[in-house]
Design an enzyme around this catalytic site. Sequence first.
Site, mmCIF file in Angstrom:
data_model
loop_
_atom_site.group_PDB
_atom_site.id
_atom_site.type_symbol
_atom_site.label_atom_id
_atom_site.label_comp_id
_atom_site.label_asym_id
_atom_site.label_seq_id
_atom_site.Cartn_x
_atom_site.Cartn_y
_atom_site.Cartn_z
ATOM 1 N N PRO A 152 1.949 4.538 -0.203
ATOM 2 C CA PRO A 152 1.179 5.623 0.404
ATOM 3 C C PRO A 152 0.265 5.110 1.519
ATOM 4 O O PRO A 152 -0.097 3.928 1.536
ATOM 5 C CB PRO A 152 0.346 6.177 -0.757
ATOM 6 C CG PRO A 152 0.322 5.105 -1.778
ATOM 7 C CD PRO A 152 1.536 4.253 -1.574
ATOM 8 N N ASP A 162 -2.431 7.258 2.423
ATOM 9 C CA ASP A 162 -3.527 8.235 2.376
ATOM 10 C C ASP A 162 -4.872 7.605 2.744
ATOM 11 O O ASP A 162 -5.684 8.212 3.446
ATOM 12 C CB ASP A 162 -3.587 8.884 0.974
ATOM 13 C CG ASP A 162 -3.652 7.849 -0.141
ATOM 14 O OD1 ASP A 162 -2.956 6.822 -0.037
ATOM 15 O OD2 ASP A 162 -4.408 8.044 -1.110
ATOM 16 N N ARG A 205 11.967 -12.394 6.190
ATOM 17 C CA ARG A 205 10.778 -11.629 6.596
ATOM 18 C C ARG A 205 9.513 -12.459 6.498
ATOM 19 O O ARG A 205 8.534 -12.172 7.202
ATOM 20 C CB ARG A 205 10.615 -10.396 5.680
ATOM 21 C CG ARG A 205 11.616 -9.292 5.907
ATOM 22 C CD ARG A 205 11.277 -8.083 5.059
ATOM 23 N NE ARG A 205 9.841 -7.886 5.073
ATOM 24 C CZ ARG A 205 9.079 -7.698 3.998
ATOM 25 N NH1 ARG A 205 9.609 -7.652 2.802
ATOM 26 N NH2 ARG A 205 7.780 -7.539 4.105
ATOM 27 N N CYS A 207 8.919 1.416 -0.528
ATOM 28 C CA CYS A 207 9.540 0.124 -0.254
ATOM 29 C C CYS A 207 9.948 -0.505 -1.569
ATOM 30 O O CYS A 207 9.800 0.104 -2.631
ATOM 31 C CB CYS A 207 8.608 -0.792 0.527
ATOM 32 S SG CYS A 207 7.327 -1.522 -0.488
#
Length: 423
Positions: free
Chosen positions: A122, A124, A399, A116
Amino acid sequence: MDVMRIRGGKRLEGEIPIHGAKNSALPLLAATLLVPGVSEIHNCPRLSDVDASLTILRHLGCRVTRCEDVVTVDATAPCRSEIPDDLMRQMRSSIVFLGAVVARCGQAVLTHPGGCELGPRPIDLHLAALSRLGVQVEECHGTIRCTAPQGVQGNEISLSFPSVGATENVLLAACTAVGTTRLHNAAREPEIGDLCRFLNGCGARISGMESGTITIEGVRCLHPVTHRVMPDRIEAATYLAAAALTGGDVTLTRCAIQATAPVFPALEQAGCRLCRLGEDTLRVRGPQRPERLGTVRTLPYPGFPTDGAAPLVAVACGAKGTSVFVETIFENRYRYVDELTRMGARIRVDGRVAVVEGVPRLQGAQVACTDLRGGAALAVAALAATGETCLTNLTHLDRGYEDFEGCLRAVGAEIVRETVGKG
Ligand code: UD1
Protein backbone atom coordinates in the site's frame (compact mmCIF):
# COMPACT_ATOMS: atom_id res chain seq x y z
CA MET A 1 17.26 -18.24 -19.12
CA ASP A 2 20.16 -17.89 -16.71
CA VAL A 3 20.82 -20.41 -13.97
CA MET A 4 23.33 -20.41 -11.15
CA ARG A 5 25.01 -23.67 -10.27
CA ILE A 6 26.47 -23.86 -6.81
CA ARG A 7 28.46 -26.83 -5.55
CA GLY A 8 28.32 -26.55 -1.79
CA GLY A 9 30.69 -27.47 1.00
CA LYS A 10 33.50 -24.99 0.41
CA ARG A 11 34.65 -22.93 3.37
CA LEU A 12 34.58 -19.30 2.23
CA GLU A 13 37.82 -17.45 2.77
CA GLY A 14 39.02 -14.05 1.58
CA GLU A 15 37.81 -10.53 0.96
CA ILE A 16 34.56 -9.15 -0.42
CA PRO A 17 34.25 -5.43 -1.19
CA ILE A 18 30.71 -4.22 -0.54
CA HIS A 19 28.93 -2.27 -3.29
CA GLY A 20 26.78 0.85 -2.99
CA ALA A 21 23.40 0.33 -1.35
CA LYS A 22 20.43 -0.34 -3.59
CA ASN A 23 18.02 1.23 -1.11
CA SER A 24 20.13 4.35 -0.99
CA ALA A 25 20.82 4.63 -4.72
CA LEU A 26 17.13 4.49 -5.71
CA PRO A 27 15.92 7.49 -3.65
CA LEU A 28 19.15 9.36 -4.45
CA LEU A 29 18.49 8.97 -8.16
CA ALA A 30 14.92 10.20 -7.65
CA ALA A 31 16.36 13.15 -5.70
CA THR A 32 18.57 14.22 -8.61
CA LEU A 33 15.35 15.27 -10.34
CA LEU A 34 15.03 18.11 -7.81
CA VAL A 35 18.36 19.61 -8.80
CA PRO A 36 18.51 21.87 -11.86
CA GLY A 37 21.96 20.94 -13.12
CA VAL A 38 24.24 17.92 -13.25
CA SER A 39 24.39 15.63 -10.21
CA GLU A 40 27.06 12.94 -9.95
CA ILE A 41 26.25 9.80 -8.01
CA HIS A 42 29.35 7.72 -7.26
CA ASN A 43 29.51 4.11 -6.05
CA CYS A 44 26.18 3.52 -7.79
CA PRO A 45 25.62 -0.27 -7.92
CA ARG A 46 24.94 -2.09 -11.18
CA LEU A 47 21.50 -3.51 -10.50
CA SER A 48 18.38 -3.92 -12.56
CA ASP A 49 16.45 -1.72 -10.09
CA VAL A 50 19.01 1.04 -10.62
CA ASP A 51 18.63 0.61 -14.40
CA ALA A 52 14.86 0.95 -13.96
CA SER A 53 15.40 4.25 -12.09
CA LEU A 54 17.68 5.52 -14.86
CA THR A 55 15.02 4.64 -17.44
CA ILE A 56 12.44 6.63 -15.46
CA LEU A 57 14.79 9.63 -15.22
CA ARG A 58 15.39 9.52 -18.99
CA HIS A 59 11.66 9.26 -19.60
CA LEU A 60 11.13 12.37 -17.46
CA GLY A 61 13.56 14.29 -19.65
CA CYS A 62 16.86 13.98 -17.78
CA ARG A 63 20.11 13.22 -19.55
CA VAL A 64 21.64 10.24 -17.84
CA THR A 65 25.03 8.64 -18.38
CA ARG A 66 26.92 5.93 -16.57
CA CYS A 67 30.67 5.42 -16.53
CA GLU A 68 31.79 2.56 -14.28
CA ASP A 69 30.20 3.24 -10.89
CA VAL A 70 29.45 6.92 -11.58
CA VAL A 71 26.00 7.94 -12.75
CA THR A 72 25.56 11.49 -14.01
CA VAL A 73 22.07 12.97 -14.12
CA ASP A 74 21.42 16.26 -15.86
CA ALA A 75 18.02 17.41 -14.63
CA THR A 76 18.27 20.91 -16.08
CA ALA A 77 15.06 20.57 -18.04
CA PRO A 78 12.71 17.70 -17.18
CA CYS A 79 9.89 17.66 -19.73
CA ARG A 80 7.40 15.12 -18.37
CA SER A 81 5.60 14.61 -15.11
CA GLU A 82 3.93 11.25 -15.76
CA ILE A 83 5.47 7.82 -15.37
CA PRO A 84 3.81 5.12 -17.49
CA ASP A 85 2.60 1.88 -15.99
CA ASP A 86 5.24 -0.33 -17.63
CA LEU A 87 8.02 1.68 -15.98
CA MET A 88 6.21 1.74 -12.63
CA ARG A 89 5.87 -2.03 -12.75
CA GLN A 90 9.54 -2.63 -13.48
CA MET A 91 10.30 -1.73 -9.90
CA ARG A 92 7.85 -1.41 -6.99
CA SER A 93 9.93 1.27 -5.31
CA SER A 94 9.39 3.59 -8.28
CA ILE A 95 6.81 5.26 -6.01
CA VAL A 96 9.74 7.17 -4.50
CA PHE A 97 9.69 9.34 -7.65
CA LEU A 98 6.30 10.75 -6.66
CA GLY A 99 7.57 13.35 -4.15
CA ALA A 100 10.39 14.45 -6.45
CA VAL A 101 8.23 14.80 -9.56
CA VAL A 102 5.49 16.75 -7.79
CA ALA A 103 8.04 19.07 -6.15
CA ARG A 104 9.89 19.75 -9.40
CA CYS A 105 6.96 19.89 -11.82
CA GLY A 106 4.01 20.89 -9.60
CA GLN A 107 2.19 17.75 -10.68
CA ALA A 108 2.74 14.03 -11.10
CA VAL A 109 0.78 11.24 -12.75
CA LEU A 110 1.77 7.67 -12.11
CA THR A 111 0.21 4.30 -11.52
CA HIS A 112 -0.29 2.40 -8.32
CA PRO A 113 2.66 0.09 -7.71
CA GLY A 114 0.23 -2.71 -6.76
CA GLY A 115 1.21 -5.78 -4.76
CA CYS A 116 4.56 -7.49 -4.87
CA GLU A 117 6.17 -10.77 -3.93
CA LEU A 118 6.27 -9.67 -0.27
CA GLY A 119 2.50 -9.09 -0.11
CA PRO A 120 0.36 -5.98 -0.58
CA ARG A 121 2.36 -2.79 -1.06
CA PRO A 122 0.00 0.00 0.00
CA ILE A 123 1.01 3.64 -0.48
CA ASP A 124 -1.66 5.20 1.74
CA LEU A 125 0.97 6.71 4.07
CA HIS A 126 2.80 8.31 1.13
CA LEU A 127 -0.40 9.85 -0.23
CA ALA A 128 -1.72 11.02 3.15
CA ALA A 129 1.64 12.67 3.93
CA LEU A 130 1.73 14.45 0.57
CA SER A 131 -1.85 15.67 1.10
CA ARG A 132 -0.67 17.28 4.34
CA LEU A 133 1.84 19.19 2.20
CA GLY A 134 -0.91 20.73 0.10
CA VAL A 135 -0.69 18.16 -2.68
CA GLN A 136 -4.10 17.24 -4.10
CA VAL A 137 -4.27 13.53 -4.71
CA GLU A 138 -6.81 11.83 -6.99
CA GLU A 139 -6.84 8.10 -7.50
CA CYS A 140 -8.78 6.63 -10.39
CA HIS A 141 -8.53 3.10 -11.86
CA GLY A 142 -5.04 2.65 -10.43
CA THR A 143 -3.78 5.99 -11.73
CA ILE A 144 -2.67 8.56 -9.19
CA ARG A 145 -2.81 12.24 -10.14
CA CYS A 146 -1.09 14.64 -7.81
CA THR A 147 -1.14 18.39 -8.21
CA ALA A 148 0.22 21.16 -6.07
CA PRO A 149 -1.61 24.23 -7.40
CA GLN A 150 -0.11 26.51 -4.77
CA GLY A 151 3.20 24.66 -4.70
CA VAL A 152 4.17 22.22 -1.97
CA GLN A 153 3.51 23.73 1.48
CA GLY A 154 5.42 22.81 4.63
CA ASN A 155 3.36 21.30 7.48
CA GLU A 156 3.39 19.00 10.52
CA ILE A 157 3.10 15.33 9.52
CA SER A 158 2.90 12.28 11.71
CA LEU A 159 3.36 8.84 10.20
CA SER A 160 1.37 6.03 11.86
CA PHE A 161 4.27 3.68 10.94
CA PRO A 162 7.85 4.77 10.16
CA SER A 163 7.62 3.84 6.48
CA VAL A 164 10.94 4.18 4.68
CA GLY A 165 9.39 5.09 1.32
CA ALA A 166 6.88 7.56 2.81
CA THR A 167 9.69 9.28 4.75
CA GLU A 168 11.70 9.57 1.53
CA ASN A 169 8.73 10.97 -0.39
CA VAL A 170 8.15 13.61 2.29
CA LEU A 171 11.83 14.60 2.24
CA LEU A 172 11.80 14.90 -1.55
CA ALA A 173 8.55 16.86 -1.66
CA ALA A 174 9.34 19.14 1.30
CA CYS A 175 12.90 20.27 0.82
CA THR A 176 11.94 22.89 -1.79
CA ALA A 177 8.49 23.59 -0.29
CA VAL A 178 7.29 26.91 1.05
CA GLY A 179 7.77 26.86 4.83
CA THR A 180 8.92 24.23 7.29
CA THR A 181 7.84 20.60 7.50
CA ARG A 182 8.18 18.56 10.66
CA LEU A 183 7.87 14.81 10.11
CA HIS A 184 7.13 12.79 13.25
CA ASN A 185 7.72 9.04 13.51
CA ALA A 186 9.98 9.20 10.47
CA ALA A 187 11.96 6.12 9.43
CA ARG A 188 15.51 6.11 10.79
CA GLU A 189 17.06 3.66 8.33
CA PRO A 190 20.65 4.62 7.43
CA GLU A 191 19.61 5.13 3.80
CA ILE A 192 17.37 7.99 4.97
CA GLY A 193 20.48 9.61 6.44
CA ASP A 194 22.29 9.15 3.13
CA LEU A 195 19.44 10.84 1.24
CA CYS A 196 19.45 13.74 3.73
CA ARG A 197 23.23 14.14 3.38
CA PHE A 198 22.82 14.37 -0.41
CA LEU A 199 19.97 16.88 -0.15
CA ASN A 200 21.77 19.00 2.45
CA GLY A 201 24.85 18.95 0.22
CA CYS A 202 22.60 20.39 -2.49
CA GLY A 203 21.54 23.22 -0.18
CA ALA A 204 18.51 21.69 1.55
CA ARG A 205 17.99 22.39 5.27
CA ILE A 206 17.13 19.07 6.91
CA SER A 207 17.87 18.18 10.51
CA GLY A 208 16.99 15.54 13.09
CA MET A 209 17.15 12.56 10.73
CA GLU A 210 18.56 10.24 13.40
CA SER A 211 15.95 11.21 15.98
CA GLY A 212 12.71 10.08 14.36
CA THR A 213 11.49 13.68 14.02
CA ILE A 214 12.85 15.31 10.90
CA THR A 215 12.67 19.05 10.35
CA ILE A 216 12.82 20.26 6.75
CA GLU A 217 13.06 23.99 6.20
CA GLY A 218 12.05 24.61 2.61
CA VAL A 219 14.61 26.32 0.38
CA ARG A 220 13.98 27.98 -2.98
CA CYS A 221 16.36 25.94 -5.06
CA LEU A 222 18.92 23.15 -4.86
CA HIS A 223 22.31 23.08 -6.55
CA PRO A 224 24.18 20.07 -7.96
CA VAL A 225 26.72 18.05 -5.97
CA THR A 226 28.78 14.90 -6.21
CA HIS A 227 27.68 12.22 -3.78
CA ARG A 228 28.95 8.75 -2.88
CA VAL A 229 26.28 6.12 -2.19
CA MET A 230 26.69 4.47 1.21
CA PRO A 231 27.61 0.76 1.29
CA ASP A 232 24.85 -1.83 1.16
CA ARG A 233 24.20 -3.21 4.65
CA ILE A 234 21.97 -6.01 3.35
CA GLU A 235 24.56 -7.17 0.84
CA ALA A 236 27.01 -7.19 3.78
CA ALA A 237 24.57 -9.16 5.96
CA THR A 238 24.14 -11.71 3.17
CA TYR A 239 27.88 -12.37 2.84
CA LEU A 240 28.21 -12.51 6.63
CA ALA A 241 25.51 -15.18 6.61
CA ALA A 242 27.34 -17.09 3.87
CA ALA A 243 30.54 -17.02 5.95
CA ALA A 244 28.62 -18.08 9.06
CA LEU A 245 27.05 -21.13 7.45
CA THR A 246 30.21 -22.34 5.71
CA GLY A 247 32.48 -21.92 8.75
CA GLY A 248 34.28 -19.31 6.69
CA ASP A 249 36.75 -16.54 7.39
CA VAL A 250 35.68 -13.56 5.33
CA THR A 251 36.67 -9.91 5.48
CA LEU A 252 34.22 -7.35 4.17
CA THR A 253 35.80 -4.15 2.94
CA ARG A 254 34.02 -0.84 2.22
CA CYS A 255 31.40 -1.96 4.70
CA ALA A 256 29.06 0.36 6.63
CA ILE A 257 29.75 -1.40 9.93
CA GLN A 258 27.49 0.70 12.16
CA ALA A 259 24.56 0.40 9.74
CA THR A 260 25.05 -3.39 9.49
CA ALA A 261 25.36 -3.84 13.27
CA PRO A 262 21.70 -4.79 13.96
CA VAL A 263 22.41 -8.24 12.43
CA PHE A 264 25.53 -8.83 14.58
CA PRO A 265 23.84 -10.15 17.75
CA ALA A 266 22.12 -12.96 15.81
CA LEU A 267 25.39 -13.90 14.08
CA GLU A 268 27.26 -13.82 17.38
CA GLN A 269 24.60 -16.01 18.93
CA ALA A 270 25.25 -18.43 16.07
CA GLY A 271 28.89 -18.54 17.20
CA CYS A 272 30.44 -16.12 14.69
CA ARG A 273 33.36 -14.00 15.78
CA LEU A 274 33.12 -10.51 14.34
CA CYS A 275 36.10 -8.24 14.43
CA ARG A 276 36.38 -4.69 13.19
CA LEU A 277 39.72 -4.28 11.39
CA GLY A 278 39.32 -0.64 10.43
CA GLU A 279 36.75 2.04 9.82
CA ASP A 280 35.03 0.07 7.09
CA THR A 281 36.63 -3.38 7.31
CA LEU A 282 34.91 -6.22 9.12
CA ARG A 283 36.17 -9.77 9.56
CA VAL A 284 33.82 -12.64 10.34
CA ARG A 285 34.89 -16.12 11.35
CA GLY A 286 32.10 -18.68 11.28
CA PRO A 287 31.79 -21.57 13.72
CA GLN A 288 32.24 -25.19 12.63
CA ARG A 289 28.47 -25.52 12.85
CA PRO A 290 26.23 -22.58 13.83
CA GLU A 291 24.48 -22.59 17.18
CA ARG A 292 20.74 -21.88 17.24
CA LEU A 293 19.96 -18.20 16.65
CA GLY A 294 17.31 -17.84 19.37
CA THR A 295 14.48 -15.51 18.36
CA VAL A 296 15.05 -12.99 15.58
CA ARG A 297 12.35 -10.33 15.32
CA THR A 298 12.45 -7.91 12.39
CA LEU A 299 11.83 -4.28 13.27
CA PRO A 300 12.36 -0.81 11.84
CA TYR A 301 15.97 0.43 12.20
CA PRO A 302 17.83 0.17 14.54
CA GLY A 303 16.07 -3.19 14.96
CA PHE A 304 16.92 -6.28 12.95
CA PRO A 305 16.29 -5.48 9.25
CA THR A 306 13.51 -7.36 7.50
CA ASP A 307 15.71 -7.65 4.40
CA GLY A 308 18.40 -9.43 6.43
CA ALA A 309 16.11 -12.13 7.80
CA ALA A 310 16.06 -14.55 4.86
CA PRO A 311 19.86 -15.07 4.68
CA LEU A 312 19.85 -15.65 8.46
CA VAL A 313 17.03 -18.20 8.07
CA ALA A 314 19.43 -20.07 5.78
CA VAL A 315 22.03 -20.02 8.58
CA ALA A 316 19.41 -21.31 11.04
CA CYS A 317 18.63 -24.19 8.65
CA GLY A 318 22.08 -25.61 9.28
CA ALA A 319 22.33 -24.65 12.97
CA LYS A 320 22.27 -26.90 16.04
CA GLY A 321 18.79 -26.60 17.55
CA THR A 322 15.74 -24.51 16.81
CA SER A 323 15.58 -20.82 15.87
CA VAL A 324 12.50 -18.63 15.59
CA PHE A 325 11.95 -15.74 13.18
CA VAL A 326 9.17 -13.20 13.61
CA GLU A 327 8.49 -10.92 10.64
CA THR A 328 6.78 -7.74 11.78
CA ILE A 329 7.23 -5.52 8.69
CA PHE A 330 5.82 -7.40 5.68
CA GLU A 331 2.89 -9.80 5.49
CA ASN A 332 4.25 -12.43 3.16
CA ARG A 333 7.98 -12.82 3.43
CA TYR A 334 8.37 -16.60 3.64
CA ARG A 335 7.70 -17.71 0.08
CA TYR A 336 11.27 -18.97 -0.26
CA VAL A 337 10.73 -21.43 2.61
CA ASP A 338 9.18 -24.07 0.32
CA GLU A 339 12.30 -23.90 -1.83
CA LEU A 340 14.57 -24.28 1.21
CA THR A 341 12.50 -27.31 2.18
CA ARG A 342 13.49 -28.91 -1.14
CA MET A 343 17.05 -28.69 0.15
CA GLY A 344 16.18 -30.64 3.30
CA ALA A 345 15.48 -27.63 5.57
CA ARG A 346 12.96 -28.17 8.36
CA ILE A 347 10.87 -25.02 8.69
CA ARG A 348 7.32 -24.47 9.89
CA VAL A 349 5.65 -21.19 8.99
CA ASP A 350 2.62 -19.87 10.82
CA GLY A 351 1.67 -16.41 9.59
CA ARG A 352 4.54 -14.12 10.44
CA VAL A 353 6.47 -16.73 12.44
CA ALA A 354 8.94 -19.26 11.06
CA VAL A 355 10.30 -21.99 13.30
CA VAL A 356 13.54 -23.39 11.89
CA GLU A 357 14.88 -26.67 13.16
CA GLY A 358 18.50 -26.95 12.11
CA VAL A 359 19.67 -30.06 10.24
CA PRO A 360 23.26 -31.33 10.11
CA ARG A 361 23.47 -31.10 6.31
CA LEU A 362 21.37 -29.44 3.63
CA GLN A 363 21.27 -31.06 0.20
CA GLY A 364 21.68 -29.42 -3.18
CA ALA A 365 18.48 -29.27 -5.24
CA GLN A 366 16.75 -27.52 -8.12
CA VAL A 367 15.31 -24.33 -6.59
CA ALA A 368 13.86 -21.05 -7.86
CA CYS A 369 14.25 -17.56 -6.40
CA THR A 370 10.87 -16.30 -5.22
CA ASP A 371 12.04 -12.78 -4.36
CA LEU A 372 15.28 -10.87 -3.93
CA ARG A 373 16.26 -11.78 -0.36
CA GLY A 374 14.65 -15.22 -0.56
CA GLY A 375 16.91 -15.88 -3.55
CA ALA A 376 19.92 -14.84 -1.50
CA ALA A 377 18.85 -17.24 1.25
CA LEU A 378 18.73 -20.12 -1.25
CA ALA A 379 22.22 -19.27 -2.47
CA VAL A 380 23.57 -19.11 1.10
CA ALA A 381 22.01 -22.49 1.87
CA ALA A 382 23.44 -23.92 -1.37
CA LEU A 383 26.97 -22.83 -0.40
CA ALA A 384 26.85 -25.19 2.58
CA ALA A 385 24.78 -27.99 1.03
CA THR A 386 26.10 -31.31 -0.21
CA GLY A 387 26.12 -31.66 -4.00
CA GLU A 388 24.93 -29.19 -6.57
CA THR A 389 22.14 -26.65 -6.36
CA CYS A 390 20.69 -25.20 -9.53
CA LEU A 391 19.15 -21.81 -8.84
CA THR A 392 16.70 -20.29 -11.33
CA ASN A 393 14.64 -17.04 -11.57
CA LEU A 394 17.80 -15.01 -11.15
CA THR A 395 16.12 -11.75 -12.17
CA HIS A 396 15.17 -11.38 -8.51
CA LEU A 397 18.84 -11.56 -7.43
CA ASP A 398 19.88 -9.15 -10.17
CA ARG A 399 17.66 -6.48 -8.62
CA GLY A 400 19.80 -6.25 -5.53
CA TYR A 401 23.21 -7.97 -5.76
CA GLU A 402 25.93 -6.71 -8.07
CA ASP A 403 28.16 -9.50 -9.36
CA PHE A 404 26.83 -11.95 -6.79
CA GLU A 405 28.61 -14.98 -8.19
CA GLY A 406 31.86 -13.04 -8.74
CA CYS A 407 31.94 -11.92 -5.09
CA LEU A 408 31.36 -15.45 -3.85
CA ARG A 409 33.79 -17.04 -6.31
CA ALA A 410 36.46 -14.63 -5.09
CA VAL A 411 36.20 -16.18 -1.62
CA GLY A 412 36.36 -19.75 -2.88
CA ALA A 413 32.76 -20.67 -3.65
CA GLU A 414 32.17 -23.07 -6.54
CA ILE A 415 29.56 -21.07 -8.34
CA VAL A 416 28.89 -20.45 -12.01
CA ARG A 417 26.20 -18.62 -13.89
CA GLU A 418 25.21 -19.89 -17.28
CA THR A 419 22.57 -19.33 -19.90
CA VAL A 420 20.51 -22.39 -20.74
CA GLY A 421 17.81 -22.92 -23.35
CA LYS A 422 16.32 -20.00 -25.21
CA GLY A 423 16.79 -16.38 -24.03
C1 UD1 B 1 11.96 -0.12 2.00
C2 UD1 B 1 13.07 -0.91 1.34
C3 UD1 B 1 12.85 -2.40 1.54
C4 UD1 B 1 12.71 -2.71 3.03
C5 UD1 B 1 11.66 -1.81 3.68
C6 UD1 B 1 11.59 -1.96 5.18
C7 UD1 B 1 13.71 0.48 -0.50
C8 UD1 B 1 13.78 0.68 -1.97
N1 UD1 B 1 13.07 -0.60 -0.08
O1 UD1 B 1 10.75 -0.48 1.37
O2 UD1 B 1 13.94 -3.11 0.98
O3 UD1 B 1 12.33 -4.05 3.19
O4 UD1 B 1 11.95 -0.43 3.40
O5 UD1 B 1 12.82 -1.67 5.76
O6 UD1 B 1 14.28 1.25 0.25
N2 UD1 B 1 3.17 0.48 4.40
C9 UD1 B 1 1.84 0.82 4.42
N3 UD1 B 1 1.45 1.97 3.77
C10 UD1 B 1 2.35 2.76 3.11
C11 UD1 B 1 3.71 2.41 3.11
C12 UD1 B 1 4.11 1.25 3.76
O7 UD1 B 1 1.01 0.12 4.99
O8 UD1 B 1 1.94 3.79 2.55
C13 UD1 B 1 3.60 -0.79 5.06
C14 UD1 B 1 4.16 -1.77 4.02
O9 UD1 B 1 3.12 -2.52 3.43
C15 UD1 B 1 5.06 -2.61 4.85
C16 UD1 B 1 5.59 -1.63 5.89
O10 UD1 B 1 4.71 -0.52 5.90
O11 UD1 B 1 4.31 -3.61 5.50
C17 UD1 B 1 7.01 -1.16 5.60
O12 UD1 B 1 7.05 -0.47 4.41
P1 UD1 B 1 8.10 0.68 4.08
O13 UD1 B 1 8.92 0.99 5.28
O14 UD1 B 1 7.37 1.76 3.40
O15 UD1 B 1 9.04 -0.07 3.04
P2 UD1 B 1 9.44 0.40 1.60
O16 UD1 B 1 9.83 1.84 1.60
O17 UD1 B 1 8.43 -0.06 0.62
